[in-house]
Design a protein around this motif. Sequence first.
Motif, PDB file in Angstrom:
ATOM      1  N   ASP A   1       0.855  -1.182   0.000  1.00 23.16           N
ATOM      2  CA  ASP A   1       0.000   0.000   0.000  1.00 23.16           C
ATOM      3  C   ASP A   1       0.896   1.239   0.000  1.00 23.16           C
ATOM      4  O   ASP A   1       1.291   1.740   1.058  1.00 23.16           O
ATOM      5  N   ALA A   2       1.250   1.681  -1.189  1.00 20.84           N
ATOM      6  CA  ALA A   2       2.176   2.802  -1.325  1.00 20.84           C
ATOM      7  C   ALA A   2       1.842   3.580  -2.585  1.00 20.84           C
ATOM      8  O   ALA A   2       1.044   3.146  -3.416  1.00 20.84           O
ATOM      9  N   ASP A   3       2.475   4.736  -2.712  1.00 17.53           N
ATOM     10  CA  ASP A   3       2.269   5.587  -3.887  1.00 17.53           C
ATOM     11  C   ASP A   3       3.407   5.452  -4.887  1.00 17.53           C
ATOM     12  O   ASP A   3       3.201   5.553  -6.089  1.00 17.53           O
ATOM     13  N   LEU A   4       4.607   5.205  -4.372  1.00 21.71           N
ATOM     14  CA  LEU A   4       5.793   5.148  -5.216  1.00 21.71           C
ATOM     15  C   LEU A   4       6.695   4.028  -4.737  1.00 21.71           C
ATOM     16  O   LEU A   4       7.016   3.932  -3.551  1.00 21.71           O
TER      17      LEU A   4
ATOM     18  N   ARG B   1       8.376  -8.967 -17.482  1.00 21.76           N
ATOM     19  CA  ARG B   1       9.433  -8.355 -18.291  1.00 21.76           C
ATOM     20  C   ARG B   1       9.216  -6.860 -18.474  1.00 21.76           C
ATOM     21  O   ARG B   1      10.148  -6.063 -18.428  1.00 21.76           O
ATOM     22  N   ARG B   2       7.976  -6.472 -18.679  1.00 21.08           N
ATOM     23  CA  ARG B   2       7.695  -5.055 -18.947  1.00 21.08           C
ATOM     24  C   ARG B   2       7.913  -4.174 -17.720  1.00 21.08           C
ATOM     25  O   ARG B   2       7.927  -2.949 -17.832  1.00 21.08           O
ATOM     26  N   TRP B   3       8.051  -4.776 -16.538  1.00 20.56           N
ATOM     27  CA  TRP B   3       8.313  -4.011 -15.323  1.00 20.56           C
ATOM     28  C   TRP B   3       9.804  -3.812 -15.077  1.00 20.56           C
ATOM     29  O   TRP B   3      10.198  -3.131 -14.140  1.00 20.56           O
ATOM     30  N   ALA B   4      10.657  -4.419 -15.886  1.00 20.12           N
ATOM     31  CA  ALA B   4      12.063  -4.576 -15.541  1.00 20.12           C
ATOM     32  C   ALA B   4      12.895  -3.313 -15.711  1.00 20.12           C
ATOM     33  O   ALA B   4      14.041  -3.272 -15.284  1.00 20.12           O
ATOM     34  N   TRP B   5      12.365  -2.313 -16.338  1.00 13.63           N
ATOM     35  CA  TRP B   5      13.098  -1.059 -16.468  1.00 13.63           C
ATOM     36  C   TRP B   5      12.124   0.090 -16.645  1.00 13.63           C
ATOM     37  O   TRP B   5      11.085  -0.032 -17.293  1.00 13.63           O
ATOM     38  N   GLY B   6      12.469   1.226 -16.045  1.00 12.98           N
ATOM     39  CA  GLY B   6      11.685   2.433 -16.259  1.00 12.98           C
ATOM     40  C   GLY B   6      10.469   2.509 -15.352  1.00 12.98           C
ATOM     41  O   GLY B   6      10.465   2.010 -14.237  1.00 12.98           O
ATOM     42  N   ARG B   7       9.424   3.091 -15.885  1.00  9.05           N
ATOM     43  CA  ARG B   7       8.236   3.414 -15.097  1.00  9.05           C
ATOM     44  C   ARG B   7       7.087   2.492 -15.451  1.00  9.05           C
ATOM     45  O   ARG B   7       6.801   2.240 -16.621  1.00  9.05           O
TER      46      ARG B   7
ATOM     47  N   GLU C   1       2.959   1.796 -14.215  1.00  4.04           N
ATOM     48  CA  GLU C   1       1.791   2.112 -13.389  1.00  4.04           C
ATOM     49  C   GLU C   1       1.171   0.783 -12.970  1.00  4.04           C
ATOM     50  O   GLU C   1       0.687   0.018 -13.807  1.00  4.04           O
ATOM     51  N   LEU C   2       1.183   0.494 -11.697  1.00  3.33           N
ATOM     52  CA  LEU C   2       0.728  -0.779 -11.192  1.00  3.33           C
ATOM     53  C   LEU C   2      -0.795  -0.813 -11.039  1.00  3.33           C
ATOM     54  O   LEU C   2      -1.441   0.236 -10.948  1.00  3.33           O
ATOM     55  N   PRO C   3      -1.393  -2.021 -11.035  1.00  6.91           N
ATOM     56  CA  PRO C   3      -2.841  -2.128 -10.874  1.00  6.91           C
ATOM     57  C   PRO C   3      -3.362  -1.458  -9.610  1.00  6.91           C
ATOM     58  O   PRO C   3      -4.513  -0.997  -9.564  1.00  6.91           O
ATOM     59  N   SER C   4      -2.534  -1.388  -8.573  1.00  2.00           N
ATOM     60  CA  SER C   4      -2.936  -0.766  -7.307  1.00  2.00           C
ATOM     61  C   SER C   4      -3.070   0.746  -7.416  1.00  2.00           C
ATOM     62  O   SER C   4      -3.606   1.391  -6.507  1.00  2.00           O
ATOM     63  N   GLY C   5      -2.540   1.320  -8.496  1.00  3.08           N
ATOM     64  CA  GLY C   5      -2.495   2.765  -8.638  1.00  3.08           C
ATOM     65  C   GLY C   5      -1.155   3.368  -8.280  1.00  3.08           C
ATOM     66  O   GLY C   5      -0.915   4.557  -8.504  1.00  3.08           O
ATOM     67  N   ALA C   6      -0.264   2.527  -7.721  1.00  7.37           N
ATOM     68  CA  ALA C   6       1.070   2.993  -7.380  1.00  7.37           C
ATOM     69  C   ALA C   6       1.936   3.074  -8.632  1.00  7.37           C
ATOM     70  O   ALA C   6       1.642   2.449  -9.659  1.00  7.37           O
TER      71      ALA C   6
END
Length: 221
Positions: A174-177, A204-210, A212-217
Motif C-alpha cells: 500500500d504505497a504511492d511510489l 518483463r515489462r516491469w524490468a526497467w523504467g516506469r 503504473e501498477l494495478p494498485s495505482g502505485a
Amino acid sequence: DFCLSRGLGDVYKRQVYSNRVDAPLRIAVIADLQTDAPGDHERAALQAVVDAKPDLIVFVGDVIQHQDEDAYAKTWAALRGVVAPLDLQAPLGVYLVEGDSEYPHGDAWIREAEATGMEVWPRDATSRAIRDDVMLTGFGLRPSANPGITIERPGKGLHVVFGHRPAFAMGEVDADLLLAGHTHGGQVQIPGWGPLLTLSKVPRRWAWGRTELPSGATLLV
C-alpha cells in the motif's frame, strides 16, 4: 522528479503527481553502481545527483562488487575518496538498502557505508516519517525479493517504498511510489520484446523504467 544517474552523468527524470504531498519532493535514485574501481564514471554519476539538488537520495543496493574482503574494504575507501569532495547530501537524508553485492559481507558493508556518509536502512521492513507529508519504507535483500510481501501504509501522506530487487512490487504494498534496481534494465533489450534477462520475478515489462501498477502505485526500476 525522479533523477536516475546512468552512464557518465546522464540523468533520467520522471514526474508523478499526488495530492498526498503538501510541497514538491525531488528524489534521486542510484542503483547498481557495482564498481570495483571507483573513478570518473562514479564521480560523474554522483555529481549529476548532487547537481539535481534532491530532497532525498536513495541508493537501492549493489554499490561495491568484490568478494574478497580486503579488496571490498579498499574499494569502499576509494569510493569515499570520490564522494568526499562532492558534498553528497540531501535535506531528507541519504539512505542505502542491502543489495545482492552487500549481502555476502555480513555487517561489514554497513560500517563502510556509514563511513561514507550513507544511513543504512534496517533489513526488516521499517517505516519512518521523513517529512510531515512523506513516509519512507525500506528493507533488505530478502524482503525485496519476496513477491508475496505485505506492506501496510504507515500513516497519512505520500508513501515511498524502496528495496533492491523489484519483486516486492508484486506483493500487497500500500504505497504511492516504489523504487528498485537490480535488473539493470535487462542489460540488453530488443525493441518490441524488452529485456533479454532480468534475474527477477517481475514481468518483463516491469524490468526497467516506469510502470503504473494495478494498485495505482508507480513503480520505478
